[in-house]
Motif scaffolding. Structure first.
Motif, short mmCIF file in Angstrom:
data_model
loop_
_atom_site.label_atom_id
_atom_site.label_comp_id
_atom_site.label_asym_id
_atom_site.label_seq_id
_atom_site.Cartn_x
_atom_site.Cartn_y
_atom_site.Cartn_z
N MET A 52 77.75 14.94 9.20
CA MET A 52 77.86 13.79 7.98
C MET A 52 77.92 14.45 7.34
O MET A 52 78.38 13.37 5.68
CB MET A 52 77.00 12.65 8.83
CG MET A 52 76.54 12.49 10.26
SD MET A 52 78.03 11.12 10.87
CE MET A 52 79.24 12.33 11.28
N TYR A 53 76.85 15.45 6.70
CA TYR A 53 77.21 15.48 5.43
C TYR A 53 78.05 16.24 4.58
O TYR A 53 79.17 15.89 3.82
CB TYR A 53 76.33 16.75 5.54
CG TYR A 53 75.58 16.87 3.89
CD1 TYR A 53 75.46 16.72 3.04
CD2 TYR A 53 76.29 18.95 3.24
CE1 TYR A 53 74.72 17.82 1.64
CE2 TYR A 53 76.43 18.80 2.36
CZ TYR A 53 75.64 17.87 1.54
OH TYR A 53 76.05 18.98 0.13
N ILE A 54 79.28 17.07 5.47
CA ILE A 54 80.39 17.38 5.67
C ILE A 54 82.07 16.40 5.76
O ILE A 54 82.72 16.31 3.85
CB ILE A 54 80.97 18.47 7.02
CG1 ILE A 54 80.52 19.35 6.71
CG2 ILE A 54 82.09 18.44 6.70
CD1 ILE A 54 80.66 20.67 7.82
N ARG A 55 81.37 14.97 6.28
CA ARG A 55 81.91 13.89 6.21
C ARG A 55 81.46 13.46 4.48
O ARG A 55 82.79 13.14 3.41
CB ARG A 55 82.45 13.43 7.29
CG ARG A 55 82.60 12.15 7.02
CD ARG A 55 82.90 11.16 8.20
NE ARG A 55 81.25 9.96 7.55
CZ ARG A 55 80.93 9.21 8.54
NH1 ARG A 55 81.11 8.95 9.89
NH2 ARG A 55 79.64 8.71 7.71
N ASP A 56 80.32 12.58 4.16
CA ASP A 56 79.88 11.92 3.15
C ASP A 56 79.48 12.72 1.83
O ASP A 56 79.99 11.69 0.85
CB ASP A 56 79.02 11.65 3.64
CG ASP A 56 79.13 10.41 4.67
OD1 ASP A 56 80.24 10.16 5.29
OD2 ASP A 56 78.01 10.15 5.59
#
Length: 218
Positions: A50-54
């Protein structure tokens, strides 16, 4: 929170599981601790993705982030000021017999360096440094490959924007600088990054350097 999950994993691995292996009275708890560790690692993987995405892929660069080469010129000025402050502190220390605040000066110097980086670079390296000792090697390599690929894509997108506003020289220098830093910084992880070789293929940078040299000063 990624930091919190990494701390829990560290406690489970370093204390709970190790104690259960060493102490007879704790061995009955080992299967439970192992399941807990697996569950927390699964949660960490999800949060990392999620961190990579957001925060990396979807990061919206500001005008300041794309203010090249002015950001580099600002860093040069800040480094000069930091060196002057360090020299002054050393001189005062010698005259008074005191000690210098090396930690504060080092932190200031590192902040100066990071201030010239495109934000996704620092975010990617920060994420990998947290995950490195918290996940199994194969799992870490998969997430690292994804993070490095997304980070590189952000460099390419930023370089295109800089190209439109500043020209080919500044955009290519931006790209070269950040790819070199990324490749250098992931080396200490001592992980098989063969998956990222295609992402960090520097063969195309010969063309980039040719464009920089050919364009000359603007």
């Amino acid at each position: 929170d990624i930091e919190c999950l990494c701390q829990i994993i560290e406690v489970l691995k370093a204390e709970v599981l190790e104690d259960s292996r060493r102490m007879e009275s704790m061995r009955a708890f080992q299967p439970v601790a192992s399941r807990m560790l697996h569950d927390v690692q699964e949660r960490l993987i999800y949060r990392a993705q999620m961190y990579i995405r957001d925060d990396i892929r979807s990061y919206p660069p500001t005008s300041h982030d794309l203010n090249y080469p002015n950001k580099l010129l600002e860093v040069v000025k800040l480094e000069g000021a930091a060196r002057a402050a360090e020299a002054e502190a050393a001189a005062l220390s010698q005259s008074s017999g005191g000690t210098t605040h090396d930690g504060a000066l080092t932190a200031q110097a590192m902040h100066t360096i990071y201030s010239s980086w495109f934000p996704t670079l620092e975010r990617t390296l920060m994420l990998l440094s947290k995950l490195y000792r918290s996940l199994e090697t194969q799992v870490f390599e998969g997430i690292a490959h994804e993070a490095v690929s997304v980070c590189t894509e952000s460099f390419l997108s930023a370089a295109k924007t800089i190209h439109k506003s500043k020209g080919v020289v500044d955009s290519q220098l931006f790209l070269i600088k950040h790819l070199l830093i990324l490749r250098e910084q992931i080396t200490p992880f001592d992980i098989d990054f063969s998956l990222t070789e295609k992402t960090l293929d520097f063969s195309h940078l010969k063309d980039a350097l040719g464009k920089v040299v050919g364009a000359g000063p603007q």
